[in-house]
Design an enzyme around this catalytic site. Structure first.
Site, short mmCIF file in Angstrom:
data_model
loop_
_atom_site.label_atom_id
_atom_site.label_comp_id
_atom_site.label_asym_id
_atom_site.label_seq_id
_atom_site.Cartn_x
_atom_site.Cartn_y
_atom_site.Cartn_z
N ASP A 2 30.63 55.55 57.65
CA ASP A 2 31.76 54.75 57.25
C ASP A 2 31.96 54.52 55.65
O ASP A 2 32.87 53.89 55.26
CB ASP A 2 31.72 53.35 58.14
CG ASP A 2 30.47 52.67 57.94
OD1 ASP A 2 29.64 53.25 57.06
OD2 ASP A 2 30.30 51.59 58.83
N GLU A 7 24.02 50.38 62.98
CA GLU A 7 23.10 49.59 61.81
C GLU A 7 22.25 48.34 62.57
O GLU A 7 22.98 47.83 62.98
CB GLU A 7 24.04 49.24 60.76
CG GLU A 7 24.58 50.36 59.94
CD GLU A 7 25.47 49.88 58.52
OE1 GLU A 7 25.42 48.66 58.56
OE2 GLU A 7 25.99 50.78 57.99
N GLU A 50 17.86 53.24 54.23
CA GLU A 50 18.82 53.24 52.90
C GLU A 50 18.18 52.10 52.11
O GLU A 50 17.91 50.97 52.43
CB GLU A 50 20.10 53.09 53.15
CG GLU A 50 20.86 52.88 52.05
CD GLU A 50 22.45 52.94 52.32
OE1 GLU A 50 22.95 53.05 53.64
OE2 GLU A 50 23.09 52.83 51.43
O1 KIV Z 1 28.17 55.70 55.87
C1 KIV Z 1 27.46 56.35 55.30
O2 KIV Z 1 27.82 57.41 54.58
C2 KIV Z 1 25.95 56.12 55.50
C3 KIV Z 1 25.00 57.00 54.64
C4 KIV Z 1 24.95 56.19 53.33
C5 KIV Z 1 23.82 56.95 55.29
O3 KIV Z 1 25.61 55.39 56.53
#
Ligand code: KIV
Length: 276
Positions: free
Chosen positions: A55, A125, A193
């Site tokens: 996202d 998440e 992250e």
């Molecule tokens: O949305 C995204 O690209 C992600 C990455 C930063 C892991 O979640």
């Protein structure tokens, strides 16, 4: 425009058990974002293991300041476009903000990303109780799940910005217990992250599922970057944890191949891309 000669070298498809085997064998996993069929084709051609329709497209494609405005319809649209550019690369797609607000929405989102979008895994998440419940329910319906912990961008309002997480001992211990909880709930993969490298190491050592880092140090089982960051085309300052792989190279293909090579050899991330 005519699309010609789109054939890519044949590879065995990357699978969920295949990722576990890579962890067991100590072979680093290369993951990169893509948001359309052309970039997906470049990932496929370079032999990238996992493509992520993140996202993050809300920021690098749509120009928003966060990932929060991205909708499920948009995620399904981009996931389907990326799926058309892939063959053997495993496709992971994000549940966007609030698509995981309760079990029914999370299951619907998972079904759409897999059924309409063609994803082979969905990413979610956090580790709050309703997220653990959703991970378990998706897993029970044979939808592979990638968890995402640490600096989870959908929590940016709570964090007060894109801030490194797990710096203090208590916070680091909390992230580690969240990682064990998402694994126990049934996650097949974990993205960590924006955490200190030592926490990335602890989590990777403690889990049996593969851990993919982004700003989480060199000890993870693999790495992921946002493609706009690693091509140096994201407007503004490049994040510390990223590297411009197009600098000094003459094509997108060469940059993506160099990224894959550096992740596999352990050359990326270097100390300057890591947090303490
Ligand atoms: O949305 C995204 O690209 C992600 C990455 C930063 C892991 O979640």
């Amino acid at each position: 425009m005519y699309v010609q000669n789109t054939s890519v070298p044949e590879r065995k498809p990357v699978t969920v058990p295949g990722l576990s085997a890579m962890k067991a064998q100590g072979r680093r996993i290369v993951m990169l974002t893509a948001y359309d069929a052309s970039f997906a084709w470049h990932l496929e051609s370079a032999g990238i293991d996992v493509a992520l329709v993140g996202d993050s497209l809300g920021m690098v494609v749509q120009g928003h300041r966060s990932t929060l405005p991205v909708t499920l319809d948009q995620m399904v649209y981009h996931t389907a476009a990326v799926a058309r550019g892939l063959a053997a690369t495993l496709l992971v797609a994000d549940l966007p903000f609030m698509a995981d607000r309760d079990l029914a929405h999370a299951l619907d989102a998972g079904a759409r990303l897999v059924g309409e979008g063609g994803a082979g895994m969905v990413k979610i998440e956090g580790a709050a109780p309703h997220i653990l419940e959703s991970i378990a329910a998706l897993a029970a319906r044979a939808i592979p799940v990638c968890a995402h912990l640490g600096l989870t961008p959908q929590s940016v309002l709570k964090f007060g910005g894109f801030r490194i997480q797990g710096k203090e001992q208590a916070a680091a211990d909390r992230v580690l217990s969240e990682a064990l909880a998402v694994q126990a709930a049934g996650a097949d993969l974990l993205v960590m992250e924006g955490v200190p490298a030592e926490l990335g190491r602890r989590v990777t050592a403690a889990l049996s599922i593969p851990v993919i880092g982004i700003g989480a140090g060199p000890h993870c089982d693999g790495q992921v970057l946002v493609i706009h960051d690693m091509l140096g085309i994201t407007p503004g300052k490049r994040p510390k944890f990223s590297k411009d792989f197009l600098a000094g190279r003459d094509s997108v293909a060469a940059a993506i191949s160099a990224y894959a090579e550096d992740v596999r050899s352990g050359a990326f991330p270097a100390p300057e891309h890591c947090f303490n």
